[in-house]
Write an enzyme that holds these catalytic residues in place. Structure first.
Site, short mmCIF file in Angstrom:
data_model
loop_
_atom_site.label_atom_id
_atom_site.label_comp_id
_atom_site.label_asym_id
_atom_site.label_seq_id
_atom_site.Cartn_x
_atom_site.Cartn_y
_atom_site.Cartn_z
N ARG A 170 0.56 -1.12 -0.02
CA ARG A 170 0.35 0.22 0.03
C ARG A 170 0.68 1.00 0.60
NH1 ARG A 170 -5.49 1.90 3.30
NH2 ARG A 170 -6.48 0.10 2.11
N HIS A 203 -7.33 1.01 -6.43
CA HIS A 203 -7.37 -0.28 -5.17
C HIS A 203 -7.97 -1.62 -5.62
CE1 HIS A 203 -8.07 -1.15 -1.58
NE2 HIS A 203 -8.35 -0.38 -0.85
N GLN A 235 -10.05 -3.94 -3.62
CA GLN A 235 -11.30 -3.77 -3.21
C GLN A 235 -12.58 -4.04 -4.14
OE1 GLN A 235 -12.25 -2.06 -0.50
NE2 GLN A 235 -14.45 -2.54 -0.57
N ASP A 284 -17.34 7.02 -1.86
CA ASP A 284 -16.03 6.95 -1.16
C ASP A 284 -15.81 8.77 -0.38
OD1 ASP A 284 -13.37 6.12 0.11
OD2 ASP A 284 -12.56 6.44 -2.56
N CYS A 295 -16.10 1.72 -0.05
CA CYS A 295 -15.65 0.92 0.08
C CYS A 295 -14.59 1.21 2.10
CB CYS A 295 -14.00 1.10 -0.33
SG CYS A 295 -13.64 3.06 -0.02
N ARG A 336 -13.45 -8.81 1.81
CA ARG A 336 -11.95 -9.05 1.24
C ARG A 336 -11.51 -9.83 1.65
NH1 ARG A 336 -10.45 -3.20 1.29
NH2 ARG A 336 -8.64 -4.08 0.73
#
Ligand code: CP
Ligand code: NVA
Length: 317
Positions: free
Chosen positions: A101, A128, A131, A233, A273, A301
């Site tokens: 990340r 991402h 996700q 988001d 998310c 996830r």
């Protein structure tokens, strides 16, 4: 060597296999310990905060029989200027996979290019993908026939419409645009002027063989019309904190209110998310709506990323 840096790193038939495996792993969870990563260590290198991604990967590696090793960027020499390339070369001598990340998307590409082990993008400023695969799987669980195969999970997404609201230039918006192209979904985005998807994203679509597939409007009600999914988001992504005041002012018309959610299809799902900022990009009432599936997204996830890791670990190309 196969990596997972962007949605299109798996071809549609491979996505179908990942989804089928995720469903299988989810159904079997707790009943047997996986051995796919037995005797392996997978390192997580994180330059940004994380709750879901870190925990789901650490638990996921463990459940597949491996050992997760969490490395905060600032605790290793990478944070003091050792090159990305040397970091990849050295870690490739010790561990079997990297989960990264970071800020710059090019950093995950450079790690992948320099090392000899699979690299997974656990969020960059640009994309991402973990996700988006999870979100798509979470929808397919609802839309596909109960006992269908991976192909039917993937096919259940085809032709569905997602509306993405708020920060329409962020990593989640970019990843949903690329994901929609890959899954055959329609996508409308609505945010302030100046937050149109970037030229970099358009170039990536072209590079991956897709025509420009999205519709952008500054009218949020236009975007959610006929939508099967309403997605938002945070307005201030990690790294954008200095722009907080201005972003909140610009994006407030795009907050997902009960009225805006009601303007989508009557069976539309609400997705986020997470982490959420209730009262900013979404109202608490919408987060609590029975058609909000935010915590199923969070749980999935784990299952989807286990399927991604198992697929990469099995790849010998
Ligand atoms: N959705 C997501 O990636 O959450 P975290 O930042 O908590 O990992
Ligand atoms: N766009 C957000 C996503 C967090 C999961 C960020 O990058 O901070």
């Amino acid at each position: 060597m196969k990596h997972f840096l962007k949605e299109t790193d798996f071809k549609p038939h491979e996505v179908a296999e990942v989804f089928a495996l995720a469903r299988d792993l989810k159904a079997r969870r707790g009943r047997e310990t996986g051995t796919v990563l037995q005797h392996q260590t997978w390192a997580l290198i994180f330059s940004k905060s994380s709750t879901r991604t870190r925990v789901s990967f650490e638990v996921g590696v463990h459940e597949l029989g491996g050992n997760p090793l969490f490395l905060n960027k600032n605790d290793i020499q990478l944070g003091r200027g050792e090159s990305v390339e040397d970091t990849a070369r050295v870690l490739s001598r010790f561990v079997h996979g990297l989960i990264v990340r970071t800020y710059e998307h090019s950093e995950v590409e450079r790690l992948a290019a320099s090392g000899t082990i699979p690299v997974i993008n656990a969020l960059t400023d640009f994309l991402h993908p973990c996700q988006i695969y999870t979100d798509a799987f979470t929808l397919a669980e609802r839309w596909a026939p109960k006992n269908g195969d991976g192909g039917s999970l993937l096919a259940s997404l085809k032709g569905r419409k997602i509306a993405f609201l708020g920060d329409t230039a962020c990593n989640m918006a970019n990843s949903w645009i690329l994901g929609a192209a890959l899954f055959g979904m329609k996508i409308s985005l609505s945010g302030p002027k100046g937050f149109e998807p970037s030229a970099e994203l358009d170039a990536l679509l072209k590079q991956e063989g897709f025509a420009k597939n999205y519709h952008f409007t500054t009218d949020p009600f236009e975007a959610v019309k006929d939508a099967d999914v309403v997605y938002t988001d945070v307005w201030v992504s990690m790294g954008k904190e200095e722009e907080t005041k201005q972003r909140i002012a610009q994006m407030s018309p795009y907050s997902v209110t009960p009225e805006l959610f009601a303007a989508a299809r009557s069976d539309a799902w609400f997705m986020h998310c997470l982490p959420a900022h209730p009262g900013e990009e979404v109202c608490q009432e919408v987060l609590d709506n029975p058609r909000s599936i935010i915590f199923d997204q969070a749980e999935n996830r784990l299952h989807v990323q286990k399927a991604i890791m198992a697929t990469l670990a099995a790849d010998r190309s």
